[in-house]
Design a protein around this motif. Structure first.
Motif, PDB file in Angstrom:
ATOM      1  N   SER A   1      -6.721   7.207   3.081  1.00  0.00           N
ATOM      2  CA  SER A   1      -7.509   6.440   4.014  1.00  0.00           C
ATOM      3  C   SER A   1      -7.476   6.955   5.472  1.00  0.00           C
ATOM      4  CB  SER A   1      -6.698   5.187   4.161  1.00  0.00           C
ATOM      5  OG  SER A   1      -7.676   4.187   5.361  1.00  0.00           O
ATOM      6  N   ILE A   2      -6.753   7.628   5.817  1.00  0.00           N
ATOM      7  CA  ILE A   2      -6.650   8.302   7.185  1.00  0.00           C
ATOM      8  C   ILE A   2      -7.540   9.765   6.982  1.00  0.00           C
ATOM      9  CG2 ILE A   2      -5.069   9.794   8.840  1.00  0.00           C
ATOM     10  CD1 ILE A   2      -3.084   7.772   8.299  1.00  0.00           C
ATOM     11  N   ASP A   3      -7.276  10.394   5.933  1.00  0.00           N
ATOM     12  CA  ASP A   3      -7.971  11.433   5.552  1.00  0.00           C
ATOM     13  C   ASP A   3      -9.505  11.245   5.490  1.00  0.00           C
ATOM     14  OD1 ASP A   3      -5.851  13.184   5.433  1.00  0.00           O
ATOM     15  OD2 ASP A   3      -5.779  13.177   3.535  1.00  0.00           O
TER      16      ASP A   3
ATOM     17  N   LYS B   1     -11.036   8.873   7.073  1.00  0.00           N
ATOM     18  CA  LYS B   1     -11.482   8.605   8.205  1.00  0.00           C
ATOM     19  C   LYS B   1     -11.670   9.873   9.211  1.00  0.00           C
ATOM     20  CE  LYS B   1      -9.717   3.742   8.329  1.00  0.00           C
ATOM     21  NZ  LYS B   1      -9.044   2.722   8.831  1.00  0.00           N
ATOM     22  N   ILE B   2     -10.749  10.746   8.997  1.00  0.00           N
ATOM     23  CA  ILE B   2     -10.866  11.830   9.999  1.00  0.00           C
ATOM     24  C   ILE B   2     -12.293  12.618   9.482  1.00  0.00           C
ATOM     25  CG2 ILE B   2      -9.878  14.154  10.247  1.00  0.00           C
ATOM     26  CD1 ILE B   2      -7.174  12.715  10.147  1.00  0.00           C
ATOM     27  N   GLU B   3     -12.484  12.771   8.183  1.00  0.00           N
ATOM     28  CA  GLU B   3     -13.501  13.223   7.567  1.00  0.00           C
ATOM     29  C   GLU B   3     -14.970  12.550   8.132  1.00  0.00           C
ATOM     30  OE1 GLU B   3     -15.667  16.345   6.298  1.00  0.00           O
ATOM     31  OE2 GLU B   3     -13.656  16.285   6.377  1.00  0.00           O
ATOM     32  N   ASP B   4     -14.865  11.328   8.031  1.00  0.00           N
ATOM     33  CA  ASP B   4     -16.006  10.774   8.612  1.00  0.00           C
ATOM     34  C   ASP B   4     -16.257  10.941  10.004  1.00  0.00           C
ATOM     35  OD1 ASP B   4     -16.572   9.315   6.449  1.00  0.00           O
ATOM     36  OD2 ASP B   4     -15.576   7.452   6.755  1.00  0.00           O
ATOM     37  N   ILE B   5     -15.209  10.944  10.985  1.00  0.00           N
ATOM     38  CA  ILE B   5     -15.343  11.501  12.365  1.00  0.00           C
ATOM     39  C   ILE B   5     -15.621  12.908  12.481  1.00  0.00           C
ATOM     40  CG2 ILE B   5     -13.930  12.157  14.441  1.00  0.00           C
ATOM     41  CD1 ILE B   5     -12.067   9.771  13.629  1.00  0.00           C
ATOM     42  N   ARG B   6     -15.267  13.808  11.673  1.00  0.00           N
ATOM     43  CA  ARG B   6     -15.867  15.192  11.673  1.00  0.00           C
ATOM     44  C   ARG B   6     -17.463  15.466  11.482  1.00  0.00           C
ATOM     45  NH1 ARG B   6     -10.768  17.781   8.739  1.00  0.00           N
ATOM     46  NH2 ARG B   6      -9.322  18.001  10.326  1.00  0.00           N
ATOM     47  N   ARG B   7     -17.794  14.574  10.542  1.00  0.00           N
ATOM     48  CA  ARG B   7     -19.064  14.624  10.140  1.00  0.00           C
ATOM     49  C   ARG B   7     -20.068  14.067  11.155  1.00  0.00           C
ATOM     50  NH1 ARG B   7     -17.940  12.276   4.099  1.00  0.00           N
ATOM     51  NH2 ARG B   7     -17.475  13.957   3.116  1.00  0.00           N
ATOM     52  N   ARG B   8     -19.676  12.899  11.837  1.00  0.00           N
ATOM     53  CA  ARG B   8     -20.074  12.340  12.985  1.00  0.00           C
ATOM     54  C   ARG B   8     -20.383  13.427  14.159  1.00  0.00           C
ATOM     55  NH1 ARG B   8     -17.314   7.634  14.942  1.00  0.00           N
ATOM     56  NH2 ARG B   8     -17.081   7.273  12.616  1.00  0.00           N
ATOM     57  N   VAL B   9     -19.319  14.171  14.326  1.00  0.00           N
ATOM     58  CA  VAL B   9     -19.351  15.073  15.628  1.00  0.00           C
ATOM     59  C   VAL B   9     -20.206  16.035  15.160  1.00  0.00           C
ATOM     60  CG1 VAL B   9     -17.942  16.746  16.781  1.00  0.00           C
ATOM     61  CG2 VAL B   9     -17.070  14.178  16.233  1.00  0.00           C
ATOM     62  N   ALA B  10     -20.200  16.743  14.066  1.00  0.00           N
ATOM     63  CA  ALA B  10     -21.124  17.764  13.609  1.00  0.00           C
ATOM     64  C   ALA B  10     -22.557  17.293  13.599  1.00  0.00           C
ATOM     65  CB  ALA B  10     -20.594  18.131  12.040  1.00  0.00           C
TER      66      ALA B  10
ATOM     67  N   VAL C   1       0.690  -1.241  -0.089  1.00  0.00           N
ATOM     68  CA  VAL C   1      -0.103  -0.036  -0.077  1.00  0.00           C
ATOM     69  C   VAL C   1       0.976   1.270  -0.134  1.00  0.00           C
ATOM     70  CG1 VAL C   1      -1.820   1.332   1.225  1.00  0.00           C
ATOM     71  CG2 VAL C   1      -1.925  -1.197   1.273  1.00  0.00           C
ATOM     72  N   SER C   2       0.608   2.073  -0.946  1.00  0.00           N
ATOM     73  CA  SER C   2       1.553   3.447  -0.993  1.00  0.00           C
ATOM     74  C   SER C   2       1.241   4.263   0.072  1.00  0.00           C
ATOM     75  CB  SER C   2       1.391   3.932  -2.367  1.00  0.00           C
ATOM     76  OG  SER C   2       0.045   4.679  -2.279  1.00  0.00           O
ATOM     77  N   ALA C   3       2.061   5.129   0.177  1.00  0.00           N
ATOM     78  CA  ALA C   3       1.987   6.291   1.300  1.00  0.00           C
ATOM     79  C   ALA C   3       0.709   7.039   1.108  1.00  0.00           C
ATOM     80  CB  ALA C   3       3.261   7.090   1.554  1.00  0.00           C
ATOM     81  N   ALA C   4       0.466   7.334  -0.144  1.00  0.00           N
ATOM     82  CA  ALA C   4      -0.488   8.280  -0.512  1.00  0.00           C
ATOM     83  C   ALA C   4      -2.075   7.397  -0.406  1.00  0.00           C
ATOM     84  CB  ALA C   4      -0.516   8.396  -1.941  1.00  0.00           C
ATOM     85  N   GLU C   5      -1.880   6.245  -0.606  1.00  0.00           N
ATOM     86  CA  GLU C   5      -3.092   5.560  -0.082  1.00  0.00           C
ATOM     87  C   GLU C   5      -3.484   5.391   1.445  1.00  0.00           C
ATOM     88  OE1 GLU C   5      -3.666   2.067  -3.410  1.00  0.00           O
ATOM     89  OE2 GLU C   5      -1.786   1.935  -2.169  1.00  0.00           O
ATOM     90  N   VAL C   6      -2.465   5.361   2.292  1.00  0.00           N
ATOM     91  CA  VAL C   6      -2.357   5.254   3.564  1.00  0.00           C
ATOM     92  C   VAL C   6      -3.009   6.589   4.001  1.00  0.00           C
ATOM     93  CG1 VAL C   6      -1.378   5.245   5.810  1.00  0.00           C
ATOM     94  CG2 VAL C   6      -0.818   3.588   3.910  1.00  0.00           C
ATOM     95  N   ARG C   7      -2.469   7.866   3.534  1.00  0.00           N
ATOM     96  CA  ARG C   7      -2.900   9.238   3.859  1.00  0.00           C
ATOM     97  C   ARG C   7      -4.257   9.299   3.484  1.00  0.00           C
ATOM     98  NH1 ARG C   7       2.591  10.504   2.594  1.00  0.00           N
ATOM     99  NH2 ARG C   7       1.909  10.746   0.417  1.00  0.00           N
TER     100      ARG C   7
END
Length: 152
Positions: free
Chosen positions: A129-131, A133-142, A121-127
């Motif tokens: 994926s993390i982005d 997940k973070i966006e999903d968390i932000r939406r859930r909190v909102a 898995v490339s570093a770009a794919e990992v980043r």
């Protein structure tokens, strides 16, 4: 291939169509012998290999047939060891050492392939994926804040 002779199918036609594939794969799984499988399917080895290179489904089925062949070998070794069957049908001593080495090498290759699939898995794919997940968390909190009537 110019030196390849057309092989007649069971129906007598020069083109065996797609029906040869099932017979080829069944024989390959039973014998682990590509030439025997091609002969049973009434196609050339070159034809079978060309289809494997161009048809991902057939390539996947080919690999499954090879895996079945290894499983058959493993079962054969276990049966022979349990029953004390040390001789082959033609009177030769069964080569347990090479059979076990082959099975161990296959196991190691399979483990290595599985490990490399996990690490490929490339570093770009990992980043990315993390982005996500973070966006999903932000939406859930909102949404939770909106449900409670808080400001975002």
């Amino acid at each position: 291939m110019p030196d390849e002779k057309p092989v007649r199918s069971c129906s007598g036609t020069a083109n065996p169509g797609r029906h040869w594939r099932k017979r080829f794969l069944e024989t390959l799984a039973a014998t682990s012998d590509i030439e025997r499988a091609a002969s049973a399917a009434r196609v050339t080895v070159a034809r079978a290999q060309q289809v494997r290179r161009t048809d991902t489904g057939f390539a996947r089925d080919w690999q499954a047939a090879i895996a079945d062949g290894y499983l058959n070998l493993e079962i054969e070794v276990i049966r022979r060891l349990r029953e004390g069957d040390l001789m082959t049908a033609n009177g030769d001593k069964f080569d347990f050492a090479n059979a076990i080495r082959l099975l161990a090498a296959r196991r190691d290759r399979a483990a290595s392939a599985q490990h490399s699939q996990i690490r490929d898995v490339s570093a770009a794919e990992v980043r990315a994926s993390i982005d996500r997940k973070i966006e999903d968390i932000r939406r859930r909190v909102a949404r939770q804040k909106a449900a409670r009537g808080e400001e975002t």
